[in-house]
Structures are given as C-alpha cells and as structure tokens.
Design an enzyme around this catalytic site. Structure first.
Site, PDB file in Angstrom:
ATOM      1  N   GLY A 153       0.794  -1.216   0.000  1.00 46.13           N
ATOM      2  CA  GLY A 153       0.000   0.000   0.000  1.00 46.13           C
ATOM      3  C   GLY A 153       0.828   1.267   0.000  1.00 46.13           C
ATOM      4  N   LEU A 194      -5.618  -4.997  -5.297  1.00 52.03           N
ATOM      5  CA  LEU A 194      -5.784  -4.162  -6.479  1.00 52.03           C
ATOM      6  C   LEU A 194      -6.573  -2.886  -6.221  1.00 52.03           C
ATOM      7  CD1 LEU A 194      -6.381  -6.817  -9.292  1.00 52.03           C
ATOM      8  CD2 LEU A 194      -4.241  -5.921  -8.388  1.00 52.03           C
ATOM      9  N   CYS A 215      -4.748  -4.799   8.486  1.00 49.28           N
ATOM     10  CA  CYS A 215      -5.845  -4.279   7.670  1.00 49.28           C
ATOM     11  C   CYS A 215      -6.777  -5.387   7.207  1.00 49.28           C
ATOM     12  CB  CYS A 215      -5.301  -3.487   6.483  1.00 49.28           C
ATOM     13  SG  CYS A 215      -4.418  -4.460   5.257  1.00 49.28           S
TER      14      CYS A 215
END
Length: 246
Positions: free
Chosen positions: A40, A70, A194
């Site tokens: 990220g 993605l 996450c």
C-alpha cells in the site's frame, strides 16, 4: 553528471522549479533509493520516485500480488495476480520511466542480507505492514548510516517520519531513532492488520506520496525533512498534525 536532452525534456517542470533546478534533478538522477515493501505505501512511493527520475530503484518485497491488493495498490493489474510484487513493481517503474534502472528482490530484509541489499543505497523508503519488520529495517539503516523514510497506516489515518539517528543537529545532539518514537511494538489489539479492520483505499496513496516527497526533498537538498517529527494525516477530516519526538 549532466542531464541528457531526453532527461532535460522529461524533467522540465523540475528544472524550472525554484529550489530544485537542474542541480537538484541531477542529484535525483544520480541517486539510489531502496523501497522496502511494495504494498500500500510502497506502490505510490515507487510510482512517484520513478517518475521523479531516481536513477536506481531497488524494490524489496517477499509477497505476491493478490486480488484484494488491487483496490489500493494501483500499479498492479489482474495480469500481475500471484506474481511477485517486487518484480511487478520493477516492471511498472521501467515502463513509466525508461531513464531509470529498477531492480527487484523477492525477499525480506533481514540482518544477514541487509548489507548486501542496501549496498550503495543513498536512502531507504520503508512501508512494511508490521512493526517487527519496521524495527529491523530501522536498525539496518542506522547501522549503515542511511536515511530512512518510514510510514504507517491505520484504517483512516497514516503517519510519516524520517530517521537519521547517526546524524547530528546544530547543537551536536543526535536525531532520534526508531525506539524514541516506538519504544515497544504495539500489540495486535492496538494495531490490528488491515485484513481485520480494513483500510480506506486512497489512504495509502496519500501517505505513500508524502513518503516519496520526503525522499525527493532529502536527496535533492531542499526543504526541511521530517527529522524528529511525525506527520499524522486523517482521511476522515482531511487534516494533518505534527508531533515532535526526541
């Protein structure tokens, strides 16, 4: 090293930029940056560092691209699924800017390979997703006396700082190290991954671009790096705040 005509055209907006100029762009083009973590935070940093013309980009990541990446790691496509992130990111950087030399290492940085992987590097950008890895990278950079731009993410918040604990301030004291900011690693409850709590897809792009900015201004020699300062950004409010640490 003088810029070629092609480089002068490509980086024209940098060359006319006050405080950057041709000299600053030459420093970028002669620079070598290692990006540890092509996820990220690493993805936007890689894109902007490649676009800025960092001469050599070393990309280090042990993972492969998954479908859930993605939405926020936008340099990857379906064609990259299950392929090593480091190699896919290096291919993207080469397509974006043929003036640079990206290289990929499908591995994790560890004490036994840090010296080899970071040999000749002028600066490190770190965007890994766990604090044990962050601490290991920070130690390797401190030992090698390489400046480190490091970032972290929460679901809606992100932070950036610059570490150079081997360097001294004007008063002769050293800049703070990673332990000054994080004396102990947060627990999984304090900093859950996450995968469990989520992350807003634009947040890594915002924070990763901030990390690229820190690397660019450090190498080009303008502005004031975030040494001893933690920049915290909130996607909920659009506000940033600065926390000093020592």
């Amino acid at each position: 090293m003088a810029l070629t005509p092609a480089q002068s055209a490509r980086y024209a907006r940098h060359i006319v930029l006050k405080d950057m100029g041709g000299a600053g762009q030459q420093r970028l083009s002669a620079g070598h940056v290692a990006v540890i973590g092509a996820g990220g935070l690493g993805v936007p940093a890689i894109a902007y560092l490649a676009g800025a013309g960092i001469g050599r980009l070393t990309i280090i990541d042990p993972d492969s691209v998954s479908l859930s990446n993605l939405a926020r790691q936008v340099i990857y496509t379906d064609a990259d699924l299950d392929k090593p992130k480091a190699e896919a990111a290096a291919r993207f950087a080469a397509r974006l800017n043929p003036e640079i030399a990206p290289s990929a290492h499908v591995t994790s940085l560890a004490p036994d390979n840090a010296g080899t992987l970071l040999s000749g590097v002028d600066l490190v950008v770190e965007g890994t997703d766990n604090f044990a890895a962050k601490r290991a990278v920070a130690k390797a950079c401190a030992d090698l006396k390489v400046p480190l731009v490091t970032g972290a993410l929460g679901p809606f918040d992100g932070s950036v700082t610059v570490l150079a604990p081997y360097a001294t301030r004007e008063d002769g004291s050293h800049w703070p190290d990673f332990a000054a900011l994080y004396p102990v690693d947060p627990t999984p409850e304090d900093s859950p991954p996450c995968e469990l709590v989520g992350v807003l897809n634009v947040l890594p792009g915002i924070v990763g671009a901030m990390m690229a900015n820190e690397a660019i201004k450090y190498l080009a020699g303008f502005g004031e790096p975030l040494l001893g300062k933690l920049l915290i950004y909130s996607a909920r409010t659009g506000e940033s705040r600065m926390m000093r640490y020592r």
